[in-house]
Write a protein that holds these residues in place. Sequence first.
Motif, PDB file in Angstrom:
ATOM      1  N   HIS A  91       0.687  -3.022 -17.140  1.00 51.80           N
ATOM      2  CA  HIS A  91       1.693  -1.996 -16.851  1.00 51.80           C
ATOM      3  C   HIS A  91       2.030  -1.986 -15.367  1.00 51.80           C
ATOM      4  O   HIS A  91       3.200  -1.852 -14.982  1.00 51.80           O
ATOM      5  CB  HIS A  91       1.167  -0.637 -17.306  1.00 51.80           C
ATOM      6  N   VAL A  92       1.012  -2.132 -14.524  1.00 54.78           N
ATOM      7  CA  VAL A  92       1.236  -2.171 -13.076  1.00 54.78           C
ATOM      8  C   VAL A  92       2.140  -3.344 -12.707  1.00 54.78           C
ATOM      9  O   VAL A  92       3.105  -3.192 -11.937  1.00 54.78           O
ATOM     10  CB  VAL A  92      -0.100  -2.276 -12.313  1.00 54.78           C
ATOM     11  N   GLU A  93       1.867  -4.501 -13.259  1.00 54.24           N
ATOM     12  CA  GLU A  93       2.667  -5.689 -12.959  1.00 54.24           C
ATOM     13  C   GLU A  93       4.116  -5.509 -13.415  1.00 54.24           C
ATOM     14  O   GLU A  93       5.046  -5.935 -12.738  1.00 54.24           O
ATOM     15  CB  GLU A  93       2.053  -6.914 -13.642  1.00 54.24           C
ATOM     16  N   ARG A  94       4.287  -4.859 -14.559  1.00 54.96           N
ATOM     17  CA  ARG A  94       5.626  -4.659 -15.100  1.00 54.96           C
ATOM     18  C   ARG A  94       6.451  -3.741 -14.198  1.00 54.96           C
ATOM     19  O   ARG A  94       7.605  -4.024 -13.874  1.00 54.96           O
ATOM     20  CB  ARG A  94       5.510  -4.073 -16.507  1.00 54.96           C
ATOM     21  N   LEU A  95       5.836  -2.650 -13.757  1.00 52.29           N
ATOM     22  CA  LEU A  95       6.550  -1.692 -12.916  1.00 52.29           C
ATOM     23  C   LEU A  95       6.774  -2.226 -11.506  1.00 52.29           C
ATOM     24  O   LEU A  95       7.734  -1.836 -10.839  1.00 52.29           O
ATOM     25  CB  LEU A  95       5.767  -0.368 -12.849  1.00 52.29           C
TER      26      LEU A  95
ATOM     27  N   GLY B  97      -4.590   8.580 -19.485  1.00 55.38           N
ATOM     28  CA  GLY B  97      -5.695   7.864 -18.854  1.00 55.38           C
ATOM     29  C   GLY B  97      -5.171   7.028 -17.698  1.00 55.38           C
ATOM     30  O   GLY B  97      -4.025   7.195 -17.251  1.00 55.38           O
ATOM     31  N   LEU B  98      -6.010   6.131 -17.206  1.00 53.53           N
ATOM     32  CA  LEU B  98      -5.610   5.308 -16.074  1.00 53.53           C
ATOM     33  C   LEU B  98      -4.718   4.156 -16.520  1.00 53.53           C
ATOM     34  O   LEU B  98      -4.612   3.832 -17.700  1.00 53.53           O
ATOM     35  CB  LEU B  98      -6.861   4.768 -15.363  1.00 53.53           C
ATOM     36  N   CYS B  99      -4.074   3.529 -15.544  1.00 48.12           N
ATOM     37  CA  CYS B  99      -3.122   2.449 -15.802  1.00 48.12           C
ATOM     38  C   CYS B  99      -3.808   1.201 -16.349  1.00 48.12           C
ATOM     39  O   CYS B  99      -5.032   1.064 -16.295  1.00 48.12           O
ATOM     40  CB  CYS B  99      -2.410   2.089 -14.494  1.00 48.12           C
TER      41      CYS B  99
ATOM     42  N   VAL C  64      -3.755   5.007  -4.147  1.00 49.48           N
ATOM     43  CA  VAL C  64      -4.681   4.557  -3.100  1.00 49.48           C
ATOM     44  C   VAL C  64      -5.303   3.223  -3.482  1.00 49.48           C
ATOM     45  O   VAL C  64      -5.373   2.284  -2.673  1.00 49.48           O
ATOM     46  CB  VAL C  64      -5.781   5.614  -2.864  1.00 49.48           C
ATOM     47  N   ALA C  65      -5.759   3.112  -4.736  1.00 48.23           N
ATOM     48  CA  ALA C  65      -6.396   1.882  -5.192  1.00 48.23           C
ATOM     49  C   ALA C  65      -5.439   0.697  -5.126  1.00 48.23           C
ATOM     50  O   ALA C  65      -5.809  -0.399  -4.676  1.00 48.23           O
ATOM     51  CB  ALA C  65      -6.915   2.058  -6.622  1.00 48.23           C
ATOM     52  N   GLY C  66      -4.195   0.904  -5.553  1.00 47.25           N
ATOM     53  CA  GLY C  66      -3.221  -0.189  -5.510  1.00 47.25           C
ATOM     54  C   GLY C  66      -2.947  -0.651  -4.092  1.00 47.25           C
ATOM     55  O   GLY C  66      -2.867  -1.859  -3.818  1.00 47.25           O
ATOM     56  N   PHE C  67      -2.810   0.296  -3.170  1.00 50.64           N
ATOM     57  CA  PHE C  67      -2.566  -0.048  -1.768  1.00 50.64           C
ATOM     58  C   PHE C  67      -3.725  -0.854  -1.194  1.00 50.64           C
ATOM     59  O   PHE C  67      -3.533  -1.900  -0.554  1.00 50.64           O
ATOM     60  CB  PHE C  67      -2.344   1.225  -0.963  1.00 50.64           C
ATOM     61  N   LEU C  68      -4.955  -0.399  -1.439  1.00 51.69           N
ATOM     62  CA  LEU C  68      -6.126  -1.113  -0.922  1.00 51.69           C
ATOM     63  C   LEU C  68      -6.297  -2.474  -1.604  1.00 51.69           C
ATOM     64  O   LEU C  68      -6.737  -3.439  -0.979  1.00 51.69           O
ATOM     65  CB  LEU C  68      -7.383  -0.263  -1.116  1.00 51.69           C
ATOM     66  N   ALA C  69      -5.934  -2.542  -2.886  1.00 48.50           N
ATOM     67  CA  ALA C  69      -6.011  -3.827  -3.587  1.00 48.50           C
ATOM     68  C   ALA C  69      -5.074  -4.844  -2.952  1.00 48.50           C
ATOM     69  O   ALA C  69      -5.439  -6.016  -2.759  1.00 48.50           O
ATOM     70  CB  ALA C  69      -5.664  -3.637  -5.066  1.00 48.50           C
TER      71      ALA C  69
ATOM     72  N   THR D 167       2.413   2.092  -5.231  1.00 45.04           N
ATOM     73  CA  THR D 167       3.379   2.904  -5.967  1.00 45.04           C
ATOM     74  C   THR D 167       3.427   2.507  -7.441  1.00 45.04           C
ATOM     75  O   THR D 167       3.518   3.368  -8.328  1.00 45.04           O
ATOM     76  CB  THR D 167       4.776   2.755  -5.350  1.00 45.04           C
ATOM     77  N   SER D 168       3.342   1.218  -7.727  1.00 43.66           N
ATOM     78  CA  SER D 168       3.388   0.776  -9.124  1.00 43.66           C
ATOM     79  C   SER D 168       2.132   1.213  -9.878  1.00 43.66           C
ATOM     80  O   SER D 168       2.214   1.629 -11.042  1.00 43.66           O
ATOM     81  CB  SER D 168       3.572  -0.746  -9.217  1.00 43.66           C
ATOM     82  N   ALA D 169       0.966   1.177  -9.220  1.00 44.12           N
ATOM     83  CA  ALA D 169      -0.270   1.618  -9.878  1.00 44.12           C
ATOM     84  C   ALA D 169      -0.238   3.124 -10.131  1.00 44.12           C
ATOM     85  O   ALA D 169      -0.622   3.596 -11.214  1.00 44.12           O
ATOM     86  CB  ALA D 169      -1.478   1.248  -9.025  1.00 44.12           C
ATOM     87  N   GLY D 170       0.226   3.897  -9.143  1.00 43.51           N
ATOM     88  CA  GLY D 170       0.326   5.338  -9.329  1.00 43.51           C
ATOM     89  C   GLY D 170       1.295   5.706 -10.434  1.00 43.51           C
ATOM     90  O   GLY D 170       1.022   6.596 -11.255  1.00 43.51           O
ATOM     91  N   SER D 171       2.431   5.022 -10.473  1.00 43.64           N
ATOM     92  CA  SER D 171       3.424   5.298 -11.511  1.00 43.64           C
ATOM     93  C   SER D 171       2.901   4.905 -12.890  1.00 43.64           C
ATOM     94  O   SER D 171       3.102   5.632 -13.872  1.00 43.64           O
ATOM     95  CB  SER D 171       4.714   4.528 -11.208  1.00 43.64           C
ATOM     96  N   ALA D 172       2.217   3.771 -12.971  1.00 39.99           N
ATOM     97  CA  ALA D 172       1.691   3.312 -14.260  1.00 39.99           C
ATOM     98  C   ALA D 172       0.685   4.305 -14.827  1.00 39.99           C
ATOM     99  O   ALA D 172       0.650   4.550 -16.037  1.00 39.99           O
ATOM    100  CB  ALA D 172       1.051   1.930 -14.101  1.00 39.99           C
ATOM    101  N   THR D 173      -0.124   4.912 -13.965  1.00 35.01           N
ATOM    102  CA  THR D 173      -1.064   5.927 -14.431  1.00 35.01           C
ATOM    103  C   THR D 173      -0.328   7.193 -14.859  1.00 35.01           C
ATOM    104  O   THR D 173      -0.650   7.804 -15.885  1.00 35.01           O
ATOM    105  CB  THR D 173      -2.098   6.249 -13.334  1.00 35.01           C
TER     106      THR D 173
END
Length: 303
Positions: free
Chosen positions: A290-294, A284-286, A252-257, A273-279
């Motif tokens: 890691h988000v940028e990489r995925l 703990g949280l992403c 949710v946070a990644g989409f809104l970001a 999707t990348s933020a959710g996968s990274a977490t």
Amino acid sequence: MIYTLTLNPSVDYIMELDSFQKGGLNRSSAESAFPGGKGINVSRVLHLLNVDSVALGFAGGYTGEYIKQFLNQEDIRTEFVEVEEASRINVKVKADDETEINGSGPSIREEHIRELFDQISSLTADDMIVLAGSIPGSVPKTFYQEIAAQCQKQGTKVIIDAEKKLIEPVLPLKPFLIKPNHHELGEMFDVEIHSIEKAVHYGKILKDTGVENVMVSMAEKGALLLTEDEVFFSSVPKGELKSSVGAGDSTVAGFLAGLSRGWSVKDSFRLGTSAGSATAYSIGLCSSEHVERLFEDIQITNI
């Protein structure tokens, strides 16, 4: 501005043990404490992605102060309503397996509820609010519905990520986004959903109730986003699942970001999707790295 609402935040106290002996003396090998709650998770991931938010909810006592101080140290703005009793502590014991003991949380009085509702009534059409997680027993079960009705009058966009009985009364009020996983989507229609095709079918029925966007996470199978006139499918990048806790909140946070950056819905979904996968691939949280990489490994297709 994005506002997140956590009605029953917690201090999540995590104790790691080599082994656990029931009825005996146990000593931890490592300990940590973090503010917990779905809305708080959204605010923390938004901050990691360089997007501002304001965390709302109820907080009290020394644990409430810990929650506020922790978030303030991360440069996350908080406007919690102060209550008399202490915010809850959730203990997580990680040994051969994982055991959780969750506190019930403070009693919320009518004046506290009115104060929070007044805060939300001041939001505008330029704002979004994320309603996330459960409602404490001392708060009316219709509270999300009342908030959504007020936000509809103001033009404030509502995002809701909660269980079936809390989502369903909000649907006629045309929320901006709801995010069930495939199990939760199935519960809403009393069916089991294991395929993309079935998720699309029931996602469209759900969207026809008036919801602007429906996002359905399907674990390792990927994720779906149903908008006004398109259906997007997102692949899941490769990685080792370490914990699903907070993954949905991170999505949710990644989409809104992405939307806050002015990105398209499609690219915002990819960031979600990348933020959710990274977490999911972290303890703990992403992290933003890691988000940028995925992000580079995710494919979004129209179906």
